[in-house]
Design a protein around this motif. Structure first.
Motif, PDB file in Angstrom:
ATOM      1  N   VAL A   3       2.051 -32.344  18.890  1.00  0.00           N
ATOM      2  CA  VAL A   3       3.163 -30.754  19.046  1.00  0.00           C
ATOM      3  C   VAL A   3       3.158 -30.228  18.198  1.00  0.00           C
ATOM      4  N   LEU A   4       3.847 -28.428  18.512  1.00  0.00           N
ATOM      5  CA  LEU A   4       3.964 -27.424  17.230  1.00  0.00           C
ATOM      6  C   LEU A   4       5.182 -27.291  17.723  1.00  0.00           C
ATOM      7  N   ARG A   5       6.234 -27.129  16.666  1.00  0.00           N
ATOM      8  CA  ARG A   5       7.861 -25.940  16.947  1.00  0.00           C
ATOM      9  C   ARG A   5       6.650 -25.154  16.907  1.00  0.00           C
ATOM     10  N   VAL A   6       6.983 -24.435  17.789  1.00  0.00           N
ATOM     11  CA  VAL A   6       7.411 -22.669  18.213  1.00  0.00           C
ATOM     12  C   VAL A   6       8.032 -21.513  18.515  1.00  0.00           C
ATOM     13  N   ARG A   7       8.056 -20.257  18.122  1.00  0.00           N
ATOM     14  CA  ARG A   7       9.080 -19.382  18.063  1.00  0.00           C
ATOM     15  C   ARG A   7       8.661 -18.593  18.795  1.00  0.00           C
ATOM     16  N   ARG A   8       8.618 -18.086  19.671  1.00  0.00           N
ATOM     17  CA  ARG A   8       8.710 -16.477  20.832  1.00  0.00           C
ATOM     18  C   ARG A   8      10.249 -16.292  21.085  1.00  0.00           C
ATOM     19  N   GLY A   9      10.257 -14.962  20.363  1.00  0.00           N
ATOM     20  CA  GLY A   9      11.946 -13.998  20.180  1.00  0.00           C
ATOM     21  C   GLY A   9      12.308 -14.777  20.102  1.00  0.00           C
ATOM     22  N   ALA A  10      13.764 -14.901  20.700  1.00  0.00           N
ATOM     23  CA  ALA A  10      14.950 -15.708  19.725  1.00  0.00           C
ATOM     24  C   ALA A  10      14.536 -16.954  20.016  1.00  0.00           C
ATOM     25  N   ALA A  11      14.091 -17.826  21.072  1.00  0.00           N
ATOM     26  CA  ALA A  11      14.085 -19.446  21.404  1.00  0.00           C
ATOM     27  C   ALA A  11      12.527 -19.688  20.302  1.00  0.00           C
ATOM     28  N   THR A  12      13.252 -21.090  19.778  1.00  0.00           N
ATOM     29  CA  THR A  12      12.397 -21.962  18.741  1.00  0.00           C
ATOM     30  C   THR A  12      12.412 -23.440  20.078  1.00  0.00           C
ATOM     31  N   PHE A  13      11.137 -23.825  20.235  1.00  0.00           N
ATOM     32  CA  PHE A  13      10.844 -25.088  20.769  1.00  0.00           C
ATOM     33  C   PHE A  13      10.147 -25.406  20.904  1.00  0.00           C
ATOM     34  N   TYR A  14       9.705 -27.077  21.064  1.00  0.00           N
ATOM     35  CA  TYR A  14       8.301 -27.947  20.748  1.00  0.00           C
ATOM     36  C   TYR A  14       7.385 -27.542  21.611  1.00  0.00           C
ATOM     37  N   ALA A  15       5.674 -27.929  21.734  1.00  0.00           N
ATOM     38  CA  ALA A  15       4.949 -27.116  22.931  1.00  0.00           C
ATOM     39  C   ALA A  15       3.851 -28.253  22.499  1.00  0.00           C
ATOM     40  N   GLN A  16       3.647 -28.175  23.488  1.00  0.00           N
ATOM     41  CA  GLN A  16       2.449 -28.822  23.137  1.00  0.00           C
ATOM     42  C   GLN A  16       1.298 -28.382  23.254  1.00  0.00           C
ATOM     43  N   LEU A  17      -0.612 -28.652  22.403  1.00  0.00           N
ATOM     44  CA  LEU A  17      -1.072 -28.069  21.309  1.00  0.00           C
ATOM     45  C   LEU A  17      -2.145 -28.179  22.748  1.00  0.00           C
ATOM     46  N   LEU A  18      -2.534 -26.897  23.696  1.00  0.00           N
ATOM     47  CA  LEU A  18      -3.666 -27.119  24.383  1.00  0.00           C
ATOM     48  C   LEU A  18      -4.771 -26.557  23.368  1.00  0.00           C
ATOM     49  N   LEU A  19      -6.029 -27.738  23.032  1.00  0.00           N
ATOM     50  CA  LEU A  19      -6.667 -26.568  21.855  1.00  0.00           C
ATOM     51  C   LEU A  19      -7.969 -26.116  22.209  1.00  0.00           C
ATOM     52  N   GLU A  20      -8.437 -27.093  23.436  1.00  0.00           N
ATOM     53  CA  GLU A  20      -9.451 -26.137  24.180  1.00  0.00           C
ATOM     54  C   GLU A  20      -9.027 -24.153  24.527  1.00  0.00           C
ATOM     55  N   THR A  30      14.510 -25.916  30.222  1.00  0.00           N
ATOM     56  CA  THR A  30      15.513 -24.921  30.283  1.00  0.00           C
ATOM     57  C   THR A  30      15.987 -24.040  29.401  1.00  0.00           C
ATOM     58  N   LEU A  31      14.506 -23.619  28.786  1.00  0.00           N
ATOM     59  CA  LEU A  31      14.682 -21.821  27.783  1.00  0.00           C
ATOM     60  C   LEU A  31      14.127 -20.843  28.490  1.00  0.00           C
ATOM     61  N   GLY A  32      13.404 -21.702  30.405  1.00  0.00           N
ATOM     62  CA  GLY A  32      13.096 -20.098  30.772  1.00  0.00           C
ATOM     63  C   GLY A  32      11.966 -19.172  29.638  1.00  0.00           C
ATOM     64  N   VAL A  33      10.963 -20.043  29.516  1.00  0.00           N
ATOM     65  CA  VAL A  33       9.884 -19.245  28.868  1.00  0.00           C
ATOM     66  C   VAL A  33       8.358 -19.470  29.724  1.00  0.00           C
ATOM     67  N   PRO A  34       7.585 -19.238  29.662  1.00  0.00           N
ATOM     68  CA  PRO A  34       6.554 -19.209  30.918  1.00  0.00           C
ATOM     69  C   PRO A  34       6.238 -20.378  30.316  1.00  0.00           C
ATOM     70  N   GLU A  35       5.743 -21.785  31.082  1.00  0.00           N
ATOM     71  CA  GLU A  35       5.071 -22.846  30.652  1.00  0.00           C
ATOM     72  C   GLU A  35       4.109 -22.656  30.059  1.00  0.00           C
ATOM     73  N   VAL A  36       3.424 -22.140  30.205  1.00  0.00           N
ATOM     74  CA  VAL A  36       1.558 -22.519  29.375  1.00  0.00           C
ATOM     75  C   VAL A  36       1.651 -20.357  28.323  1.00  0.00           C
ATOM     76  N   LEU A  37       1.441 -19.978  27.204  1.00  0.00           N
ATOM     77  CA  LEU A  37       1.458 -19.508  26.363  1.00  0.00           C
ATOM     78  C   LEU A  37       0.682 -19.966  25.992  1.00  0.00           C
ATOM     79  N   PRO A  38      -0.334 -17.915  25.297  1.00  0.00           N
ATOM     80  CA  PRO A  38      -1.875 -18.027  24.060  1.00  0.00           C
ATOM     81  C   PRO A  38      -1.082 -18.657  22.896  1.00  0.00           C
ATOM     82  N   LEU A  39      -1.682 -18.981  21.733  1.00  0.00           N
ATOM     83  CA  LEU A  39      -1.005 -19.662  20.701  1.00  0.00           C
ATOM     84  C   LEU A  39      -1.002 -17.527  20.198  1.00  0.00           C
TER      85      LEU A  39
END
Ligand SMILES: O=C(O)C[C@H](/C=C/C(=O)C(=O)O)C(=O)O
Length: 257
Positions: A3-20, A30-39
């Motif tokens: 699990v990483l803690r990441v920021r995208r725009g104004a949102a800071t959230f925990y996210a599962q790292l998909l290494l491959e 609840t944040l309304g950001v896309p479920e999967v995001l490129p690093l």
């Protein structure tokens, strides 16, 4: 799960790292950001933003032998401020105020749920996961009787990462290795701890309420190594990950955000 803690725009959230996939999966729907995001579309932050970092000193038998003490009562506890926390890849600042900065690799435990007076066997229910950490220490402020706040509390003196690993079956038999520029300075099993990881969290929870995101540094084995500008420190813990930070003179270290 990593699990990483990441920021995208104004949102800071925990996210599962998909290494491959070189992507992350947002864990907060609840944040309304896309479920999967490129690093490439997120900024990776330090994996925790704790209210406190609670550290144990003298929790490894090898360290106690090194300083001429036997395993006595409980390890000594001290706190590092949240402003000491940095993540993987960020620079450890070598402050002008000290001529001796040392690296001490440690297993970090991160709380997922708050607790107080928790029994050792109940600790796993309150944990978020594990990470690698470095109890960076200004050795010339460790005079006997001097409070540890100065030696341990400078900005950047609590590197933690590279992520939070939630799937560690048994934290009592993990191999820990610290290297500086590739040279091994510490190597030990967490089985050498005086208070095992769960017992340590339980002990600390009899003193202070632990909040979600709080970090416990579980102590360091014998060794430790002095850092000079440009040195690269790696703290590797089997089944957890590898934390890498470079040391930089204060004038070259990037200011914290
Ligand atoms: O002696 C030092 O320079 C640092 C040393 C670090 C110890 C630990 O991290 C530990 O015992 O777990 C110290 O603070 O004694």
């Amino acid at each position: 799960m990593k699990v990483l803690r990441v920021r995208r725009g104004a949102a800071t959230f925990y996210a599962q790292l998909l290494l491959e996939e070189r992507a992350v999966r947002c864990l907060d729907r609840t944040l309304g950001v896309p479920e999967v995001l490129p690093l490439t579309e997120v900024s990776v932050l330090a994996p925790v933003a704790p209210s406190k970092v609670v550290c144990a000193q003298g929790n490894f038998r090898s360290r106690l032998e090194e300083i001429g003490r036997g395993p006595g009562d409980a390890p000594m506890l001290f706190l590092k401020p949240p402003t000491a926390v940095i993540g993987n890849g960020q620079s450890i600042m070598l402050p002008r105020a000290t001529s001796r900065v040392e690296a001490w690799g440690e297993l970090a435990m991160i709380l997922g749920r708050g607790c107080r007076n928790v029994a050792p066997e109940d600790v796993p229910r309150h944990l978020f996961g594990y990470s690698c950490a470095n109890d960076v220490t200004a050795g010339d402020f460790l005079a006997p009787g001097e409070p540890l706040g100065r030696a341990k509390g400078f900005d950047t003196f609590a590197p933690i990462g590279p992520w939070i690993e939630t799937a560690v079956a048994d934290p009592t038999q993990l191999w820990l290795r610290t290297t500086v520029n590739g040279a091994v300075i510490q190597e030990s099993s967490t089985g050498d701890m005086v208070l095992s990881p769960y017992a340590l969290v339980s002990f600390i929870s009899t003193i202070m309420t632990l909040l979600p995101g709080d970090v416990i540094l579980t102590g360091s084995p014998s060794g430790g190594g002095r850092l000079a500008p440009g040195d690269e420190v790696r703290v590797e813990i089997d089944a957890v990950g590898v934390l890498i930070n470079a040391a930089k003179a204060e004038e070259e270290a990037a200011p914290l955000q």
